[in-house]
Scaffold this active site. Structure first.
Site, PDB file in Angstrom:
ATOM      1  N   ARG D 254      37.878  35.648  48.464  1.00 44.73           N
ATOM      2  CA  ARG D 254      38.301  37.191  48.671  1.00 44.73           C
ATOM      3  C   ARG D 254      38.172  37.636  47.274  1.00 44.73           C
ATOM      4  O   ARG D 254      38.901  37.471  46.310  1.00 44.73           O
ATOM      5  CB  ARG D 254      39.815  37.285  49.211  1.00 44.73           C
ATOM      6  N   HIS D 258      44.305  41.737  47.533  1.00 49.99           N
ATOM      7  CA  HIS D 258      44.730  41.251  48.954  1.00 49.99           C
ATOM      8  C   HIS D 258      44.656  42.620  49.854  1.00 49.99           C
ATOM      9  O   HIS D 258      44.323  42.769  51.022  1.00 49.99           O
ATOM     10  CB  HIS D 258      46.223  40.875  49.031  1.00 49.99           C
ATOM     11  N   TYR D 267      47.922  36.602  39.570  1.00 47.72           N
ATOM     12  CA  TYR D 267      48.104  35.391  40.067  1.00 47.72           C
ATOM     13  C   TYR D 267      46.832  34.464  39.993  1.00 47.72           C
ATOM     14  O   TYR D 267      46.831  33.358  40.199  1.00 47.72           O
ATOM     15  CB  TYR D 267      48.524  35.320  41.450  1.00 47.72           C
TER      16      TYR D 267
END
Ligand SMILES: Cc1ncc(C[n+]2csc(CCOP(=O)(O)OP(=O)(O)O)c2C)c(N)n1
Ligand SMILES: Cc1ncc(C[n+]2csc(CCOP(=O)(O)OP(=O)(O)O)c2C)c(N)n1
Ligand SMILES: [Mg+2]
Ligand SMILES: [Mg+2]
Lengths: 359, 325, 325, 359
Positions: D254, D258, D267
């Site tokens: 990805r 998100h 993160y």
């Protein structure tokens, strides 16, 4: 039905971890006790003296040998069929019978059906009926024990059918990820009520499901106390050494009905049953004990007789207990009675007939 | 005292509890390095480490199930469900296990887990990021259900929850996570369960609300004051245990009741309030008990401003109730 | 007409539906070769084969999830949940998916699944084989919730359910599976949803019940008739959609209402009935609305005869309500 | 983060099932369209013109190649990130934009967040937010299609994180047992919001989870359209031949957040991101097309430009649509309005301000 595979998978059984010869008679005694209690309870249920019962005949070796391999500090998360585990853990028979009756001596205070028991002092967690829920809980407890620095494992028991539950999936997955010191002890007794093992899942073995979680899986012959014991000892050592969880599949057979509400002749053949009856784990261990001279036929007869009278004694004591006090119905919903429950209890006590007959 | 948003107050409450009690830990999806998708757990990982701030796999069954196991062993887990809309995979663990463990074991196995979860509408979350399922849990014997409406209560009720002995579902009205700020006592501030709080005193109509609806109702009450209708607004805070006394005392005073919540009406929490009133305060009632709630449909995205009780709808209901014969 | 037990009537209903419509199929645990643990599906496998009578693995998530997929494709699956106590692993599929599919897709994907499940106490089933969770589902917009109390209704409502276009939760009171028999019309007998039935006519008090409680309430009503108290007993049958008209008409006639159900009281289905009465029939009320229900505890094994509303408790409540000022 | 494994597991890729050369430009076009729509929507969200968005950059090859391998009769059960699948399926862009806006043209009638769409005419089932629920539904639909004798497969899309869901477990298990014609297409994009793949599960690969269900598992490089296409073609053929389900793990990344609510810098590292950016699937296919002469740099520029203006045109049309009619709020709860909903709709229409501003 698949016959039990006598070999283990992945993990060779170290000969060192056979059950010590001096323990064997103790193991046998536990298995016999399980059988005697089990048979008595089936009778009690037919006589209406207990309301329901879940027998475990055929699973004695798996249960007793597994429990034998544990430390009393280890936490046990049972399903509803773990009589042999409970007895081996040392839970007094009278206490269990109190639960089956649901009387004033029942630690569960008469709230649960027979077979749904637990005793904190024995680190034996109170079972519920929904299958599988205990599996992931056992992982949480293992994480907690590790966090507290206590060198114990948690062991959770469940059947072949229960591998299809949500909690099996989340429990194994969490355990794999956090490397929890948990032993997943699956008693594959070939049936989930009327569903045979091969319709439950297309997985080759149930132990193979460990692959999905990076958890080692082991298949053992669950009628062989040594194989079971060895697998559990090994899993326990690995867990305590920080090596994470193990999934053990003990291949056994449920010789009796699923419960006293079940009629297995509706869905399985006598031929299959008889094939497995020939592998009765109690007969198997008895042969071994006879062979190595630890047991004689006479001593065996005595054992069965004395066990039966022990059971009768415990039963008499349990049946002499008073019924559960109706006012306890409102306790333990919360730590303290809420105002709302206090009001309900009051209204209950003030009902015109405080103890009316069942309608 | 510190001026905080509601989500900051939750965060402070977690810090406070974790600092004072090493048995408290937090687990859930994205609660660690990400600090929670709403930042409620921000900073915890850094201070308390991976053993006490646990990023779990994507399984609510696992989160609650594992938390139960921890609680059985004596820890005090605070589980986060990312949105309460995603609590249903954990429903079995909550309803069959968590709520019943103490009872089914005859008191041997208390099971004190706090489940925190953002709930409710108003953030354009559509069907699956807006629900208000409190009635399911309030109907489940053995669970406590708490809903704060302001930062001070959020911290104070959360600390009470974490130090309680029973399982608690702690629903955080995410719509006012940041929209509402307020002074929050520092330190180990506790707000007791089972006590409603009176937000506005009044004598004409009693209005009962909780969560974000307290603010909508307050707007309505304030607007009506200018019309000469003086409504009393009560923030329930604690759905279970419920402050029945406060509920009945207010209805006995005003003789009129309007209940406001976001959840669908049918079998919603408001039904229980209305039923208690119909059972215990009937003779005080001068007007029908009215519920202003979400409609009995799933939660719509584009129309949420019309689905949710808004100031106008609440005011309309209060006005009608005040004027009813 | 044939004299049948309630469970036989369910069985006949399934035969009837499966014979007349090849899209109807049955799935669940032990429904095939075993004929269901209560024998509700007995004989179906033999007549319809394994493609239409599917013994599933032990997963309620799977049963309902697969049934949804079948329904999307145009089949009419009838899923059995062995005991409703075990429906919770399917809760997410029911609440998030089944109930919302039509709505969330803008009407493109209707999702007509019937979920049958034995529910309620009275068979010494203890905590996990006795529950009455109807309020959870009644509160879930998009589901219909049906509870028969006698064999003729069981067959007639089940056939209506199977031919409906919406998802239906069909709760079968297992306590009277065999204890109650009655004449059941042969063939494609249908009882419409949304219509309550009057079991006893009376003018002094209205009693509302469903499922097994209809029989307990009938005993109480009959006993009180000898005391000169003439209660009207209404069997709701269809909780969603609810026959509000019948509810209100009866209360308007008698001015007094007693509601009986097995589930815990707090936020139970009775709360909604009381709330509707307090909202729409307040001015007719001459006495507080009383609920006779299970207590707000989990379901106890040894004490179930005291936990469940019994004849004495119901009679006591009716008497008090009839005599209230 | 693991790098993508370029090889497949268990199943050799038959060279015959490479994407036909004449299709390649079409595949590329779909990938470009996906990227353009995706980027535009991120902008629209920042501008407040749509409320939320879930981007899919980095997953174009996996999605488009998978959808390309299907028949239009096959049923698709997507998650929320399947823009490339939707476009390849032929769902008109304007329809999708209507959904993102939630206007009167939205087939979902403005009820769902952006990205949660479905179109019955395209056999593309309306997505929900709870992850995984579609997996077991796809199995039910496959069973239904087989029962009706219709030679189609169902394909369900989900992410690495979703393998931990209950519905993954029940879906794979049911499919294994009944040998459902279902393809489980897992896009392992290495992250479930902030949780990296290796903390999601200790399983070596996600495809390996098939072992637990007797379902063949395949790992493919999800940036390679040929590998993905081949795996899907093969799985589809097996399913139609009665050989049962397949679990395909397409390893992708990805590239974006998100969702528009997410900040991935919290993160994950830039280094990791850049490593995967270098494997951008669009660049990869472009190189192939340039190399074999099907594309020139100039034609490519034209393609991007014309796609952008197509998107602008569709957007203008979508933004010109009226808002959704508030009275539709009460429709589709049931097939017909219940009396209770009728009453609620009436009370809604009679409110003093029928369309009050948001509080
Ligand atoms: C969630 C749930 N669904 C259904 C049941 C009903 N039920 C009780 S035992 C059982 C079969 C369990 O099989 P298995 O896991 O193999 O254990 P065994 O009974 O053979 O020991 C079923 C379906 C249940 N208890 N829980
Ligand atoms: C049951 C459930 N729990 C939590 C969420 C919140 N959530 C949305 S997406 C997501 C991560 C999904 O990860 P993955 O399956 O890898 O798919 P990806 O988003 O990477 O495509 C989470 C936790 C959800 N939608 N559903
Ligand atoms: Mg079994
Ligand atoms: Mg992912």
């Amino acid at each position: 039905m698949a016959e039990p595979t006598p070999s283990t998978e992945n993990e060779p059984v170290a000969v060192a971890s056979r059950i010590p010869s001096t323990d064997l008679l103790g193991v046998y005694r536990m298995m016999v006790t399980s059988r005697v209690v089990d048979e008595r309870c089936l009778t009690l249920q037919r006589q209406g003296r207990i309301g329901f019962y879940v027998p475990m005949q055929g699973q004695e070796a798996a249960q007793v040998a597994c429990a034998w391999a544990l430390s009393p500090e280890d936490w046990i998360f049972p399903a509803y069929r773990e009589l042999g585990v409970a007895l081996t853990r040392g839970i007094p028979l009278k206490l269990l019978l109190d639960q089956f009756i649901g009387n004033a001596g029942d630690a569960m205070k008469g709230r649960q059906m027979p077979n749904h028991y637990g005793y904190r002092a024995f680190r034996f967690v109170t079972a519920s009926s929904p299958v599988g829920t205990q599996i992931v809980q056992a992982v949480g407890t293992a994480m907690a024990a590790r966090r507290k620095g206590e060198p114990i494992v948690t062991v959770t028991f469940f059947g072949d059918g229960t591998t299809s539950s949500n909690d099996f999936h989340s429990g194994l997955n969490f355990a794999g990820v956090v490397q929890a010191p948990t032993i997943f002890f699956c008693q594959n007794n070939q049936w989930a009520i009327s569903l045979p093992r091969e319709k439950q899942t297309r997985s080759e073995t149930l132990a193979a499901k460990g692959v999905a979680y990076g958890v080692p899986g082991v298949v053992v012959d669950g009628t062989d106390v040594h194989a079971v014991y060895a697998a559990v000892v090994q899993a326990r050592e690995r867990a305590l050494a920080g090596g994470g969880p193990t999934l053990i599949e003990a291949q056994v057979y449920r010789l009796g009905p699923h419960s006293t509400s079940d009629d297995p002749r509706r869905y399985r053949s006598d031929a299959e049953l008889n094939q497995w009856k020939a592998k009765d784990p109690i007969a198997r261990l008895k042969s071994e004990l006879l062979a190595d001279g630890q047991l004689t036929e006479e001593a065996d007869r005595d054992l069965w007789e004395s066990t039966k009278s022990e059971v009768s004694k415990a039963l008499a004591a349990a049946e002499a207990m008073p019924p559960v006090d109706p006012r306890t119905m409102f306790d333990d919903v919360f730590a303290r009675l809420s105002p709302q429950l206090e009001e309900q209890r009051l209204s209950f006590e003030e009902l015109p007939s405080p103890n009316p007959v069942r309608t | 005292m510190t001026e905080l948003t509601l989500v900051q107050a939750v965060n402070r409450g977690l810090f406070e509890a974790m600092r004072s009690d090493p048995d408290v830990l937090v687990l859930g999806e994205d609660v660690g390095v990400n600090g929670g998708v709403f930042r409620a757990t921000e900073g915890l990982l850094k201070e308390f480490g991976e053993e006490r701030v646990i990023d779990t796999p994507l399984s609510e069954t696992g989160i609650v199930g594992a938390a139960i196991g921890m609680a059985l062993y004596g820890l005090k887990p605070v589980a986060e469900i990312q949105f309460v809309d995603f609590i249903y995979p954990a429903f079995d663990q909550i309803v069959s296990e968590l709520a019943k463990f103490r009872y089914r074991s005859g008191g041997q196995y208390p099971c004190h887990v706090v489940i925190r979860s953002p709930y409710g509408g108003g953030i354009k979350g559509g069907l699956y990021h807006s629900q208000s399922p409190e009635a399911y849990f309030a109907h489940t014997s053995g669970l406590k259900v708490i809903v704060p409406s302001n930062p001070a209560d959020a911290k104070g009720l959360l600390l009470t929850a974490i130090h309680d002995e029973d399982p608690v579902l702690f629903l955080e009205p995410k719509r006012i996570y940041r929209a509402v700020t307020g002074e929050v006592p520092d330190g180990d501030h506790r707000v007791p369960f089972g006590l409603a709080s009176t937000v506005r005193e009044g004598s004409d109509v009693s209005v009962f609300a909780y969560g974000a609806m307290v603010h909508v109702a307050a707007q309505a009450v304030d607007a009506l004051a200018t019309e000469g209708i003086h409504a009393e607004l009560i923030d329930l805070r604690s759905l279970v245990p419920l402050d029945e006394k406060a509920l009945l005392a207010s209805v006995e005073k005003t003789g009129r009741a309007v209940i406001v919540h976001e959840a669908p009406r049918f079998c919603g929490f408001g039904a229980e309030l209305a039923a208690i009133i119909a059972e215990k305060a009937l003779y005080s009632l001068k007007a029908p008990v009215v519920r202003v709630t979400g409609y009995d449909t799933p939660f719509p995205y584009a129309l949420e401003h019309l689905y949710l009780p808004n100031m106008e709808r609440v005011a309309h209901a209060i006005r009608k109730t005040a004027q009813a014969a």
